[in-house]
Design a protein around this motif. Structure first.
Motif, mmCIF file in Angstrom:
data_model
loop_
_atom_site.group_PDB
_atom_site.id
_atom_site.type_symbol
_atom_site.label_atom_id
_atom_site.label_comp_id
_atom_site.label_asym_id
_atom_site.label_seq_id
_atom_site.Cartn_x
_atom_site.Cartn_y
_atom_site.Cartn_z
ATOM 1 N N CYS A 6 21.732 -61.495 -21.817
ATOM 2 C CA CYS A 6 22.096 -60.843 -22.022
ATOM 3 C C CYS A 6 24.174 -59.738 -23.084
ATOM 4 N N CYS A 9 26.839 -58.284 -21.668
ATOM 5 C CA CYS A 9 28.215 -59.418 -20.988
ATOM 6 C C CYS A 9 27.846 -60.752 -21.774
ATOM 7 N N THR A 11 26.612 -63.260 -21.153
ATOM 8 C CA THR A 11 26.440 -64.303 -20.984
ATOM 9 C C THR A 11 24.802 -65.081 -21.555
ATOM 10 N N HIS A 29 19.109 -59.843 -12.875
ATOM 11 C CA HIS A 29 20.584 -59.607 -13.876
ATOM 12 C C HIS A 29 20.304 -58.427 -14.295
ATOM 13 N N ARG A 30 19.697 -57.283 -14.929
ATOM 14 C CA ARG A 30 19.728 -55.829 -15.190
ATOM 15 C C ARG A 30 19.629 -55.043 -13.279
ATOM 16 N N ARG A 32 21.843 -56.749 -10.700
ATOM 17 C CA ARG A 32 22.709 -56.921 -10.271
ATOM 18 C C ARG A 32 23.851 -56.826 -11.268
ATOM 19 N N MET A 33 23.789 -56.705 -12.729
ATOM 20 C CA MET A 33 25.173 -56.865 -13.419
ATOM 21 C C MET A 33 24.766 -54.833 -14.132
ATOM 22 N N HIS A 34 23.595 -54.723 -14.339
ATOM 23 C CA HIS A 34 23.474 -53.060 -15.509
ATOM 24 C C HIS A 34 22.548 -52.330 -14.327
ATOM 25 N N GLU A 42 20.613 -57.332 -25.178
ATOM 26 C CA GLU A 42 19.893 -58.011 -24.387
ATOM 27 C C GLU A 42 18.383 -58.628 -25.463
#
Length: 77
Positions: A6, A9, A11, A29-30, A32-34, A42
């Motif tokens: 990502c 982020c 990470t 991840h998408r 959870r974080m976005h 990405e």
């Protein structure tokens, strides 16, 4: 082996074995974080596996050089 990166982020995931697993990592991840949005930068990365040649040209050159040296050695005797 694959990794999800990502760029937003900054990470990178731990390596996973299959393409399906890296897609799952990305989707999780998408969410959870976005909030399901696609982050800028990405990437889905293919990780080099030790012991596997990454450049076939280098392998071809090594074979050609080894073959030439073998022929020269045979001709000298």
């Amino acid at each position: 082996m694959y990794r999800y990166r990502c760029g937003l982020c900054e990470t990178t995931s731990l390596p996973v074995r299959t393409w399906s697993e890296v897609l799952t990592e990305r989707d999780q991840h998408r969410q959870r974080m976005h909030a399901g949005h696609i982050p800028d930068g990405e990437q889905l990365l293919r990780q080099h596996q030790p012991g596997r040649p990454t450049d076939t040209r280098a392998t071809v050159w090594i074979i050609l050089i080894a073959g030439t040296l073998l022929i020269l050695l045979i001709l000298r005797h």
